[in-house]
Design a protein around this motif. Sequence first.
Motif, mmCIF file in Angstrom:
data_model
loop_
_atom_site.group_PDB
_atom_site.id
_atom_site.type_symbol
_atom_site.label_atom_id
_atom_site.label_comp_id
_atom_site.label_asym_id
_atom_site.label_seq_id
_atom_site.Cartn_x
_atom_site.Cartn_y
_atom_site.Cartn_z
ATOM 1 N N LEU B 26 -43.590 36.142 -20.793
ATOM 2 C CA LEU B 26 -42.395 35.623 -21.459
ATOM 3 C C LEU B 26 -42.746 34.430 -22.344
ATOM 4 O O LEU B 26 -42.289 34.323 -23.485
ATOM 5 N N LEU B 27 -43.574 33.559 -21.810
ATOM 6 C CA LEU B 27 -43.979 32.373 -22.574
ATOM 7 C C LEU B 27 -44.692 32.786 -23.853
ATOM 8 O O LEU B 27 -44.391 32.284 -24.944
ATOM 9 N N LEU B 29 -44.484 35.689 -25.438
ATOM 10 C CA LEU B 29 -43.580 36.378 -26.369
ATOM 11 C C LEU B 29 -42.665 35.391 -27.082
ATOM 12 O O LEU B 29 -42.493 35.453 -28.302
ATOM 13 N N LEU B 30 -42.084 34.470 -26.292
ATOM 14 C CA LEU B 30 -41.145 33.523 -26.913
ATOM 15 C C LEU B 30 -41.867 32.611 -27.889
ATOM 16 O O LEU B 30 -41.355 32.296 -28.957
#
Lengths: 90, 174, 231
Positions: B26-27, B29-30
């Motif tokens: 997630l980190l 991708l964001l």
Amino acid sequence: MEEAQNIVGQISGADIATAAKYLAAGFVMAIGSIGSAIGEGIVAAHALDGMARQPEMEGALLRTMVLGQAITESTGIYSLVVAIVLLFVV
Amino acid sequence: MHLEWGKVVKSLNWTFIFNLVNFAILLYLLKRLLFKPAIEYLDRRREQVATRMETTRKNEEQAKKLVAERMEALQTAYEQSRRIVETARVQAEEIIGQGKDDAKKEVEHILENAQAQIDQERTEAGQELRRSYAEIAVLGASRVLGREVNLEDHRRLLDDLLSELEEDTLRMKL
Amino acid sequence: MLEHLGEKLILHVSLGSFSFSFDILTVIMSWIVIIVLVVVALILRRGLGQDIEEKPSRTQAILESLINLLKGQLTSSFSSDKLAKELFPFVSTMFMFVLVSNWLSVIPYCESPTKDLNVTLSLALLVFVMSQLLAVRMKGGMKYLKGFVEPYPFMLPLNIVSEIAKPISHSFRLFGNTFGGAILITVVSAKFAPVLVPAVLNAFYGLFVGAIQAFVFAILTVAYINVAVES
């Protein structure tokens, strides 16, 4: 009278342990939340004091207040966790 | 592979690792999709705004400087023109004064000349008159006496007489 | 509904001699959170005009105010600007992950991944390891070790305990809040009032407390890293 004696005779050690578990969970929450509640109240009161004195500092004070309350709340949360452990794990 | 119900707090298991992996994904991708482009964009825009503001400030400064320069030039020109007018006025006054003096001197000069001429002419006329009187007197006397009168002798005599006469008669006449 | 109160589904997998188990619902829910966040990020990303001269679109305004909010509320507490810039994505991701996780419990048939101690403890330990590594990097190994015997050498155990207590309190705070709220909602809706009251409780515990706790979690992340780096 005999019935009562029968009921008493039917109470096993496990039953006593269960009762003690629920009782302990109740006490943990009741007593454990007192301290954190009072502490959070004090934090909020003093933060409000500061905000009333210096309204332009409201943002920073609010942030610090929330942070302080969260840290103060940890003891209450610990008691909650202990209660949960008592209820569902032990 | 089977499912079962487990206690909440007791069960520390592989969810821990899975969640770390999830969070890392997630980190990534964001960061890749949102934060990096957004922050780059914001930085770029802030830079541009700063550059524009700097340019505007410079332009404004320059304009102010130009206005000040113009004002100064205008002031200088105004003062210069005033000075010129002042000088011209002073010069005109000087010229007028000089002209007046010159005229006065001329007049005086002319008057002096005239006076001198008059005096000279009067003297000449007096002398002429005296000579004529002497001749007339001698002529008259010779005619009266009937004889030639020695002109030289008598002229001196007559001159004395005429000098006396001149004193009152001729002065009066002229 | 109540017979599995305080329990969770665990999937046991055995691949040959290697076997492991995990909470299937928690993992699926955290995937949902990731998908939601990535979709939101893509939507916001599309609104970002490439041309600076253009008037900002509506989604761009949302994105900008979001980033400014995160910057102003979270990373502005960092003592050094460099660290704030470096850790901004980490702290923001942490905040948004916890926020969406907490809010997920409002949706029926969904539950918060943060209801699981594994999740909160992994995040808190991640922050703990990160703060220690950053402290070593910023201060150097010797100074970092020296920090444990300050102000007096006999304070060493106390300092170590206080360091270890940080991730524990960090994780248990979030876990306790979410889990306590979930238990309360389940019990109230099963035993006392199946309608209307759970909605109010969901709004309070799911949305309000969830947002506050996500904020607290992120700001404590900042505070722990800051303290570890500074002192």
